[in-house]
Enzyme design. Sequence first.
Site, PDB file in Angstrom:
ATOM      1  N   ASP A 104       0.873  -1.183   0.000  1.00 58.27           N
ATOM      2  CA  ASP A 104       0.000   0.000   0.000  1.00 58.27           C
ATOM      3  C   ASP A 104       0.910   1.234   0.000  1.00 58.27           C
ATOM      4  O   ASP A 104       1.390   1.649  -1.052  1.00 58.27           O
ATOM      5  CB  ASP A 104      -0.925  -0.076   1.213  1.00 58.27           C
ATOM      6  CG  ASP A 104      -1.955   1.040   1.256  1.00 58.27           C
ATOM      7  OD1 ASP A 104      -2.097   1.754   0.260  1.00 58.27           O
ATOM      8  OD2 ASP A 104      -2.625   1.209   2.290  1.00 58.27           O
ATOM      9  N   PHE A 153     -10.334  -0.692   0.547  1.00 61.10           N
ATOM     10  CA  PHE A 153      -9.928  -1.675   1.548  1.00 61.10           C
ATOM     11  C   PHE A 153     -10.485  -3.056   1.221  1.00 61.10           C
ATOM     12  O   PHE A 153     -11.687  -3.235   1.107  1.00 61.10           O
ATOM     13  CB  PHE A 153     -10.394  -1.233   2.936  1.00 61.10           C
ATOM     14  CG  PHE A 153      -9.699  -1.955   4.048  1.00 61.10           C
ATOM     15  CD1 PHE A 153      -8.443  -1.557   4.463  1.00 61.10           C
ATOM     16  CD2 PHE A 153     -10.299  -3.042   4.660  1.00 61.10           C
ATOM     17  CE1 PHE A 153      -7.785  -2.236   5.488  1.00 61.10           C
ATOM     18  CE2 PHE A 153      -9.653  -3.719   5.683  1.00 61.10           C
ATOM     19  CZ  PHE A 153      -8.398  -3.322   6.096  1.00 61.10           C
TER      20      PHE A 153
END
Length: 185
Positions: A104, A153
């Site tokens: 990420d 997410f």
Amino acid sequence: MHSDLARVVITERALKQRVAEMAADIVDAYAGQDGGITIVSILAGSIIFLGDLIRQLPMRMRIGLVWVSSYPGKATGARGSVIGEANLPDLQGRDVLILDDILDTGHTLRLVQDRLHGAGARTVKTAVLLRKPAKAPPDVPVEFVGFDVDDEFVVGYGLDYDGLYRNLPFIAVLHPRLYESGCPT
Ligand code: 5GP
Ligand code: MG
């Protein structure tokens, strides 16, 4: 599908196929290296990826496990990180392959890569199942990537939200209803 989930983004079948392709790429990359490799898997998100991948790597290997706490419980975002070693063999002169679930911001992998170089590894390569290219920084080299995903997410196939959903055999986005008490990212 589970009622906590909004939609599946990567199916079980696609995961299986892509992990097999990644295994083939990794075998090629280490071809001719008789000394084998040391896999260092980052807990807990990489456990399913680790299990599925290594059974398709017909090479000599040792396995080390580390954990990096950057998303503790339901906390919203990183609170600084600690690295711990659940089980880490001697890395001096070793060819090390790091496995993680998702790249990420790169904070986690930067920390682990630095630590393993510091432990004397001869080479350090990295494989991630997922990457969010919107954020992935250029100073964190990742040689093997399963899938690029949007910046939302995801859970499943080892990835959790508040400790849950790691056992889903696919990758999915949570239902927005679950974000009402605070978005996990
Ligand atoms: P980074 O340090 O690269 O920002 O984030 C890497 C770690 O954050 C991953 O190993 C994972 O634990 C967590 N993470 C980042 N994005 C997601 C996501 O979409 N879903 C889940 N479950 N965890 C994520
Ligand atoms: Mg993780």
